[in-house]
Design an enzyme around this catalytic site. Structure first.
Site, PDB file in Angstrom:
ATOM      1  CE  LYS A  92      -4.481  -1.466   1.582  1.00  0.00           C
ATOM      2  NZ  LYS A  92      -4.337  -2.893   1.926  1.00  0.00           N
ATOM      3  CD  GLU A 114     -10.522   4.972   1.169  1.00  0.00           C
ATOM      4  OE1 GLU A 114     -10.254   6.161   0.949  1.00  0.00           O
ATOM      5  OE2 GLU A 114      -9.970   4.025   0.576  1.00  0.00           O
ATOM      6  CB  SER A 381      -0.242  -8.166  -1.150  1.00  0.00           C
ATOM      7  OG  SER A 381      -0.993  -9.035  -0.323  1.00  0.00           O
TER       8      SER A 381
END
Ligand SMILES: *Cc1c(COP(=O)(O)O)cnc(C)c1O
Length: 400
Positions: A92, A114, A381
């Site tokens: 991310k 968010e 990930s």
């Protein structure tokens, strides 16, 4: 049109995408698109991002040969793209690093985002702290309860957390509230979206920033095994880690691409997060894409053991790639995910995130299709430290 040139000028990937937003945001989206398209060509901008990727995130992430997993599946060589080794523990940060530099260049003083499980909130608060920008994170009140560790992390990093009590008090409600904030404060505020979702140009921007993963993979695979991989496997929530790993390979049909979705519990068929496999097209959060909804267009409750995959929508580019058959998508259930979580921990000494464990849970099915001459890459990930209490609880243990 070359598949890699999408979206088109209106922000569509085939039939999917677009900008379905209130009139007040159209100007802000146009400004964002214009600035991004300008900066994309700017070498100083790209250099600044590359420097942060190297010095702050720790890129390039290694491509690692998983010897014991390879032995277990007895066919193709299995390689791991180690996004779990990035600063903050997941892919991310690739996106938040890029978007915060974009925000700063656009002269924005205030950052909003968010978050569901809190991972995107942490990645955003991290980069905001580094650049000294005011940061507000919207989070469903239910998630604030469940993810207290990430809430505390976000606060430690100097950002404010705003619990959202409307609706089901989860991610989709947090998203609505973030959009409301943006509409009100659009002049000085930049909204960092956390996946390849939302209205154009966000799906394109988030994909481009995550595509560093696929570009590194091209170079590393040539260097480490002398050719491109036969297949790349990644989990799909909103779809950003998968899109980043897949994007540079889209026009090379010899590389098979697999997106793995969350099927929820084996015995509870009605609740899952397998948007592409089991959903239908509709509009959510500013874009047309596959969606988990009933016949009247009401969004249905979803479930996954992994908080990061528990979302009723999916990025519009994935919807297009599914329809044209370029990427194969299929779901795996919570039970097989838990099995994979333990297997990878024991065989490789790597505790994967529960999201990532979905990609590993697909290996028994995928490995069978390839021979010893093939190389398969699993995009790792994120790391699983954040999920240890969840797994322990599901297995009847409580950790103090
Ligand atoms: C958030 C998250 C995901 C899901 O998001 P995508 O946009 O689908 O990549 C997957 N893995 C990890 C570790 C995450 O934190």
């Amino acid at each position: 049109m070359n598949i890699k040139e999408l979206p088109n000028a209106e922000g569509f990937f085939g039939a999917y995408g677009g900008k379905f937003v209130p009139e007040t945001l159209m100007k802000a989206l146009a400004e964002l698109e214009e600035q991004y398209n300008k900066l994309k060509q700017n070498t100083a901008f790209q250099k600044q991002i590359d420097k942060d990727y190297a010095d702050f995130v720790g890129r390039p992430s290694p491509l690692y040969f998983a010897e014991r997993l390879t032995k277990k599946y007895k066919g193709p060589k299995i390689w791991l793209k180690r996004e779990d080794l990035n600063h903050t523990g997941a892919h991310k940060i690739n996106n938040t690093i890029g978007q915060i530099i974009l925000a700063k260049k656009m002269g924005k003083k205030r950052i909003i985002a968010e978050t569901g499980a809190g991972q995107h909130g942490v990645a955003t608060a991290t980069v905001a702290a580094r650049l000294g920008l005011e940061c507000h994170i919207y989070m469903g009140a239910e998630d604030v309860e469940r993810q207290s560790l990430n809430v505390y992390r976000i606060k430690l990093l100097g950002a404010s957390v705003h619990p959202v009590k409307s609706g089901t008090a989860t991610l989709k409600d947090a998203l609505n509230e973030a959009i409301r904030d943006w509409v009100t404060n659009v002049e000085d505020t930049y909204y960092i979206i956390g996946s390849v979702t939302g209205p154009h140009p966000y799906p394109m921007i988030v994909r481009d920033f995550n595509a560093v993963v696929g570009r590194e993979l091209q170079e590393q695979s040539r260097k480490q095994f002398g050719k491109l991989p036969s297949a790349i496997v990644a989990c799909v929530g909103g779809g950003s880690n998968a899109m980043g790993a897949f994007y540079p390979f889209l026009s090379n049909k010899r590389v098979d691409l697999y997106g793995i979705e969350a099927d929820g519990r084996k015995r509870e068929k009605a609740k899952h997060s397998a948007t592409l496999t089991k959903g239908t097209p509709g509009i959510l959060h500013g874009a047309l894409s596959y969606l988990i909804q009933d016949s009247k267009g009401q969004v249905l409750p979803t479930h996954s053991i992994s908080a990061g995959l528990d979302y009723p929508g999916v990025g519009p580019e994935h919807s297009y790639l599914k329809d044209i058959g370029r990427v194969k998508y299929f779901p795996v259930n919570d039970e097989s995910v838990l099995e994979a979580f333990h297997e990878v921990s024991r065989l490789e000494g790597i505790i994967p995130a529960l999201e990532t464990a979905h990609a590993f849970a697909a290996l028994p099915k995928i490995a069978k299709l390839y021979s010893t001459k093939d190389n398969i890459v699993v995009n790792v990930s994120g790391r699983g430290d954040k999920d240890i209490a969840t797994v322990a609880k599901v297995e009847g243990l409580t950790l103090e």
